[in-house]
Design a protein around this motif. Structure first.
Motif, PDB file in Angstrom:
ATOM      1  N   VAL A 139       0.855  -1.187   0.000  1.00 40.57           N
ATOM      2  CA  VAL A 139       0.000   0.000   0.000  1.00 40.57           C
ATOM      3  C   VAL A 139       0.889   1.235   0.000  1.00 40.57           C
ATOM      4  CG1 VAL A 139      -1.661   1.337   1.352  1.00 40.57           C
ATOM      5  CG2 VAL A 139      -1.938  -1.143   1.129  1.00 40.57           C
ATOM      6  N   THR A 140       0.691   2.114  -0.972  1.00 44.16           N
ATOM      7  CA  THR A 140       1.517   3.324  -1.091  1.00 44.16           C
ATOM      8  C   THR A 140       0.774   4.595  -0.701  1.00 44.16           C
ATOM      9  OG1 THR A 140       0.914   3.614  -3.424  1.00 44.16           O
ATOM     10  CG2 THR A 140       2.883   2.290  -2.949  1.00 44.16           C
ATOM     11  N   ASP A 141      -0.566   4.556  -0.730  1.00 41.21           N
ATOM     12  CA  ASP A 141      -1.349   5.759  -0.408  1.00 41.21           C
ATOM     13  C   ASP A 141      -2.674   5.365   0.228  1.00 41.21           C
ATOM     14  OD1 ASP A 141      -0.099   8.385  -1.631  1.00 41.21           O
ATOM     15  OD2 ASP A 141       0.212   6.820  -3.134  1.00 41.21           O
ATOM     16  N   LEU A 142      -3.138   6.214   1.146  1.00 41.94           N
ATOM     17  CA  LEU A 142      -4.493   6.086   1.672  1.00 41.94           C
ATOM     18  C   LEU A 142      -5.394   7.046   0.918  1.00 41.94           C
ATOM     19  CD1 LEU A 142      -3.734   5.967   5.509  1.00 41.94           C
ATOM     20  CD2 LEU A 142      -4.225   4.042   3.979  1.00 41.94           C
ATOM     21  N   MET A 143      -6.595   6.609   0.620  1.00 45.12           N
ATOM     22  CA  MET A 143      -7.563   7.417  -0.104  1.00 45.12           C
ATOM     23  C   MET A 143      -8.490   8.123   0.889  1.00 45.12           C
ATOM     24  SD  MET A 143      -6.970   6.868  -3.433  1.00 45.12           S
ATOM     25  CE  MET A 143      -5.267   7.077  -2.950  1.00 45.12           C
ATOM     26  N   LEU A 144      -8.756   9.402   0.620  1.00 46.32           N
ATOM     27  CA  LEU A 144      -9.606  10.211   1.488  1.00 46.32           C
ATOM     28  C   LEU A 144     -10.787  10.777   0.708  1.00 46.32           C
ATOM     29  CD1 LEU A 144      -6.847  12.264   3.360  1.00 46.32           C
ATOM     30  CD2 LEU A 144      -8.205  10.401   4.321  1.00 46.32           C
ATOM     31  N   ASP A 145     -11.949  10.743   1.334  1.00 44.58           N
ATOM     32  CA  ASP A 145     -13.123  11.414   0.793  1.00 44.58           C
ATOM     33  C   ASP A 145     -13.223  12.762   1.497  1.00 44.58           C
ATOM     34  OD1 ASP A 145     -15.671  12.387   0.197  1.00 44.58           O
ATOM     35  OD2 ASP A 145     -16.584  10.397   0.171  1.00 44.58           O
ATOM     36  N   THR A 146     -13.043  13.844   0.760  1.00 47.00           N
ATOM     37  CA  THR A 146     -13.044  15.186   1.348  1.00 47.00           C
ATOM     38  C   THR A 146     -14.311  15.972   1.030  1.00 47.00           C
ATOM     39  OG1 THR A 146     -11.837  16.018  -0.576  1.00 47.00           O
ATOM     40  CG2 THR A 146     -10.526  15.320   1.326  1.00 47.00           C
ATOM     41  N   SER A 147     -15.332  15.264   0.571  1.00 51.91           N
ATOM     42  CA  SER A 147     -16.573  15.958   0.205  1.00 51.91           C
ATOM     43  C   SER A 147     -17.308  16.492   1.432  1.00 51.91           C
ATOM     44  CB  SER A 147     -17.497  15.010  -0.573  1.00 51.91           C
ATOM     45  OG  SER A 147     -17.814  13.864   0.206  1.00 51.91           O
ATOM     46  N   ASP A 148     -17.095  15.830   2.583  1.00 49.43           N
ATOM     47  CA  ASP A 148     -17.724  16.273   3.826  1.00 49.43           C
ATOM     48  C   ASP A 148     -16.725  16.050   4.955  1.00 49.43           C
ATOM     49  OD1 ASP A 148     -19.386  17.037   5.849  1.00 49.43           O
ATOM     50  OD2 ASP A 148     -20.562  15.183   5.874  1.00 49.43           O
ATOM     51  N   SER A 157     -11.467   6.549   2.658  1.00 49.87           N
ATOM     52  CA  SER A 157     -12.338   5.878   1.689  1.00 49.87           C
ATOM     53  C   SER A 157     -11.689   4.620   1.112  1.00 49.87           C
ATOM     54  CB  SER A 157     -12.705   6.838   0.546  1.00 49.87           C
ATOM     55  OG  SER A 157     -11.543   7.286  -0.136  1.00 49.87           O
ATOM     56  N   GLY A 158     -10.414   4.400   1.415  1.00 52.58           N
ATOM     57  CA  GLY A 158      -9.775   3.200   0.897  1.00 52.58           C
ATOM     58  C   GLY A 158      -8.269   3.311   0.885  1.00 52.58           C
ATOM     59  N   ALA A 159      -7.638   2.430   0.115  1.00 52.03           N
ATOM     60  CA  ALA A 159      -6.177   2.384   0.027  1.00 52.03           C
ATOM     61  C   ALA A 159      -5.773   2.029  -1.393  1.00 52.03           C
ATOM     62  CB  ALA A 159      -5.615   1.363   1.007  1.00 52.03           C
ATOM     63  N   PHE A 160      -4.616   2.553  -1.803  1.00 54.99           N
ATOM     64  CA  PHE A 160      -4.070   2.319  -3.146  1.00 54.99           C
ATOM     65  C   PHE A 160      -2.745   1.586  -2.989  1.00 54.99           C
ATOM     66  CE2 PHE A 160      -1.160   3.473  -6.518  1.00 54.99           C
ATOM     67  CZ  PHE A 160      -1.923   3.366  -7.678  1.00 54.99           C
ATOM     68  N   ARG A 219     -21.446   5.398   2.141  1.00 52.99           N
ATOM     69  CA  ARG A 219     -20.012   5.087   2.232  1.00 52.99           C
ATOM     70  C   ARG A 219     -19.190   6.197   1.589  1.00 52.99           C
ATOM     71  NH1 ARG A 219     -18.461  -0.645   2.600  1.00 52.99           N
ATOM     72  NH2 ARG A 219     -16.698  -0.132   1.266  1.00 52.99           N
ATOM     73  N   PRO A 220     -18.029   6.502   2.154  1.00 55.42           N
ATOM     74  CA  PRO A 220     -17.134   7.459   1.515  1.00 55.42           C
ATOM     75  C   PRO A 220     -16.649   6.920   0.174  1.00 55.42           C
ATOM     76  CG  PRO A 220     -16.044   6.356   3.347  1.00 55.42           C
ATOM     77  CD  PRO A 220     -17.478   5.968   3.412  1.00 55.42           C
ATOM     78  N   GLN A 221     -16.392   7.831  -0.771  1.00 51.90           N
ATOM     79  CA  GLN A 221     -16.055   7.437  -2.131  1.00 51.90           C
ATOM     80  C   GLN A 221     -14.575   7.695  -2.451  1.00 51.90           C
ATOM     81  OE1 GLN A 221     -18.463   5.931  -4.268  1.00 51.90           O
ATOM     82  NE2 GLN A 221     -19.423   5.868  -2.233  1.00 51.90           N
ATOM     83  N   VAL A 222     -14.014   6.812  -3.262  1.00 53.40           N
ATOM     84  CA  VAL A 222     -12.652   6.998  -3.768  1.00 53.40           C
ATOM     85  C   VAL A 222     -12.729   7.826  -5.041  1.00 53.40           C
ATOM     86  CG1 VAL A 222     -10.617   5.849  -4.717  1.00 53.40           C
ATOM     87  CG2 VAL A 222     -11.832   4.823  -2.773  1.00 53.40           C
ATOM     88  N   ALA A 223     -12.046   8.963  -5.063  1.00 52.23           N
ATOM     89  CA  ALA A 223     -12.077   9.840  -6.235  1.00 52.23           C
ATOM     90  C   ALA A 223     -11.115   9.333  -7.301  1.00 52.23           C
ATOM     91  CB  ALA A 223     -11.708  11.262  -5.822  1.00 52.23           C
ATOM     92  N   ASP A 224     -11.575   9.313  -8.554  1.00 48.59           N
ATOM     93  CA  ASP A 224     -10.723   8.853  -9.657  1.00 48.59           C
ATOM     94  C   ASP A 224      -9.468   9.708  -9.782  1.00 48.59           C
ATOM     95  OD1 ASP A 224     -12.489   6.841 -10.263  1.00 48.59           O
ATOM     96  OD2 ASP A 224     -13.515   7.968 -11.849  1.00 48.59           O
ATOM     97  N   ALA A 225      -9.597  11.001  -9.499  1.00 42.96           N
ATOM     98  CA  ALA A 225      -8.435  11.887  -9.603  1.00 42.96           C
ATOM     99  C   ALA A 225      -7.358  11.502  -8.588  1.00 42.96           C
ATOM    100  CB  ALA A 225      -8.862  13.336  -9.389  1.00 42.96           C
TER     101      ALA A 225
END
Length: 609
Positions: free
Chosen positions: A166-175, A180-183, A448-454
């Protein structure tokens, strides 16, 4: 679980993702699964190859099987005093109270412990513990723990993604900002993978591969510490790095390999090149009242702890490591730069082979030394970091919603110094708590929090940067790691000074600049140079945290020794140093924070000590 590949990217969906498959990660995953969560384990290496197997001596738990006088209060007191009172008191309390039940649970799941004459789980002596309280399986306890937990996890059907980093943690910043996950990527093929999950538990272990001489395996590059920082969490206690007193010093190929504290727990003693049992010269005032100052009294302790003081070889690890370091620096070291650990003159060959089978084979096979007939050459080795992600004591939740940390990558439990054996019970107690907390949080969510494609695209671009091969790509990752290890060994080691720490920070800045110009050749498949290039991001960031906190703390306490501030300072004994990523995301900033206040009823355990 659902798995798919969209747009060339493999994706999986879970409720809880555990990063790391050591004792903490496995116990957390079991707890999350049993709480009803869809759970996955992602591990950098192979399942069963976790560094937990190096914790050979035993699991500290006040079961009272050998000494009925032992109880959680005594264990709590030992833990706090071993950590020089800088521990999070609530974590130390929960750990002492719940460890016996967690050990019994392991046995229920099939762990085969050594036994007392009346059939109870056997418990052995270890440094800093008033009573013999380490439940053990010879000197292979960590291996038996991993075997038991791994078997349990597989039997429950928990999904495991091996050789996946795992190199990055994913964050949902909409609220706000929440997990939101891991990459990550598959180490074999280099292909990327996304894990969508509202709860992530970091259980990635320590930071030892930033140091030249270490007992740690190659996986210990500070991944969890760095992932948490970059996600917005804070670290505490990073100045406190434990140098285990006894690592192999010869031959060079195994320098730093752990020599278990069980050798001293079972009667081994330390001698210098003059044959002197030197630990009597290094008893600190803090422990003098309960430490033997004659050989006769020290040797009686193994038979009658109620009326005798413990041997100085069983002082906490930080005290023993400093004493060994002092003898070596004074020119009284062994031929290969260590000192001598002698159990051959103290115990029969049959006793040694029965109680210390791994050590017998390790020295025989790797150093051609028969420990039943001659002493071992040993010296301090970077072993454990007390610092880690700042978490809530009861839930192991970090400062980031949905992000939990447990085991060596979490901070607070051990204060400034960890007692031997407390690591394995730490993994069990807080692994279970983290798993249950993460599962409860995931179950209570609405959307559920979402993983952004960007964010996924950005993580992939960042991971591939070392392959770009631009004109600025001139640096080799192996050379940078070697230089970092030498810097940490020479300037941020067992004895520290202000000028050396300032020099280390300047050198780490230079290494970070060099790391911007990394060039990795070849392809993504089977490319260890690329793996190291990605690990260096974590190693450099965490090394900066250690050096910056060590420079700030102007006292000596536990695993942090300042030659220019040789004693503990009461003012420093009431505060933690907290580290966060700075606004630019390139370095770390430091702040002071008061220790959590201990309740009055617990303070009574330390009156007169």
């Amino acid at each position: 679980m659902s798995g798919s590949e969209t747009g060339g990217m493999e994706r999986h969906t879970y409720d809880v993702v555990v990063v790391g498959a050591g004792g903490a990660g496995l116990r957390a995953a079991i707890a999350a699964h049993e709480a009803g969560s869809r759970t996955a384990i992602v591990c950098k290496s192979l399942l069963g190859k976790a560094h937990t197997v190096m914790a050979e001596g035993g699991i500290a738990a006040a079961m009272g099987n050998r000494w009925p006088e032992d109880n959680w209060e005594v264990h709590f007191r030992d833990t706090m005093r071993g950590g020089k009172m800088l521990n999070n008191w609530r974590m130390a309390q929960l750990h002492a109270q719940e460890a016996p039940e967690r050990v019994q649970e392991l046995e229920d799941w099939g762990a085969l412990f050594d036994r007392t004459d009346d059939g109870l789980i056997s418990q052995r002596d270890f440094g800093g513990h008033r009573y013999a309280r380490l439940a053990h399986v010879g000197d292979r306890t960590g291996l038996e723990m991993i075997r038991t937990l791994q078997q349990r996890a597989v039997a429950l059907g928990i999904d495991v993604f091996m050789e996946c980093t795992v190199t990055d943690l994913m964050l949902d910043t909409s609220d706000g900002s929440r997990i939101s996950g891991a990459f990550g990527y598959w180490r074999e093929t280099g292909r990327f993978v996304v894990f969508e999950a509202p709860s992530v538990i970091l259980a990635t272990g320590g930071i030892g591969k930033s140091f030249k001489v270490t007992s740690n395996s190659w996986e210990y590059t500070g991944d969890g510490h760095a992932l948490a920082l970059r996600a917005g969490a804070s670290l505490i206690n990073m100045e406190f790095v434990q140098f285990h007193p006894t690592g192999m010093v010869w031959p060079p190929s195994v320098k730093g390999l752990l020599v278990t504290e069980s050798v001293r727990g079972d009667g081994g003693i330390l001698r210098n090149s003059e044959g002197k049992r030197f630990m009597f010269d290094y008893i600190p005032e803090f422990f003098r009242a309960e430490t033997a100052d004659t050989e006769e009294e020290a040797d009686r302790w193994y038979d009658d702890k109620a009326n005798n003081r413990r041997p100085p070889e069983l002082l906490p690890r930080d005290e023993v490591a400093r004493a060994i370091n002092s003898e070596i620096k004074a020119g009284r070291g062994s031929p290969h730069g260590g000192i001598f650990l002698d159990i051959a003159s103290r115990r029969t060959p049959e006793f040694i082979r029965k109680r210390l089978p791994s050590m017998y084979h390790q020295f025989k096979e790797l150093a051609d030394v028969d420990i039943t007939a001659e002493p071992m050459e040993i010296g301090p080795t970077c072993h454990y970091v007390m610092g880690g992600v700042e978490v809530d004591a009861d839930t192991e939740l970090s400062g980031v919603e949905g992000l939990y940390a447990v085991g060596e990558c979490s901070g607070g439990m051990h204060g400034s110094n960890r007692l031997g054996g407390n690591s394995l019970s730490d993994l069990l107690v807080f692994g279970r708590r983290a798993g249950e907390s993460a599962a409860s949080y995931a179950a209570g969510l609405g959307a559920r929090p979402q993983v952004a494609d960007a964010d996924v695209t950005a993580a992939a671009t960042s991971a591939l940067a070392p392959f770009e091969g631009s004109a600025s790509g001139t640096e080799n990752p192996y050379t940078i790691q070697q230089d970092l290890q030498q810097t940490m060994n020479d300037l941020v080691g067992i004895i520290r000074t202000g000028p050396e720490l300032e020099a280390s920070l300047a050198e780490i800045d230079r290494l970070k600049e060099r790391a911007r110009h990394l060039l990795v050749e070849g392809h993504r498949q089977y490319n260890p140079g690329w793996h190291l290039a990605l690990d260096l991001r974590s190693m450099l960031l965490v090394s900066e945290c250690i050096a910056k906190a060590a420079l700030e703390r102007q006292e000596s306490r536990g695993g942090h020794t300042r030659d220019d501030f040789p004693g503990p300072d009461p003012e420093w004994g009431s505060r933690n140093l907290v580290l966060r990523l700075d606004a630019g995301g390139e370095g770390v900033e430091l702040a002071h924070q008061p220790l959590p206040a201990m309740p009055d009823d617990l303070k009574t355990y330390f009156e007169g000590s």
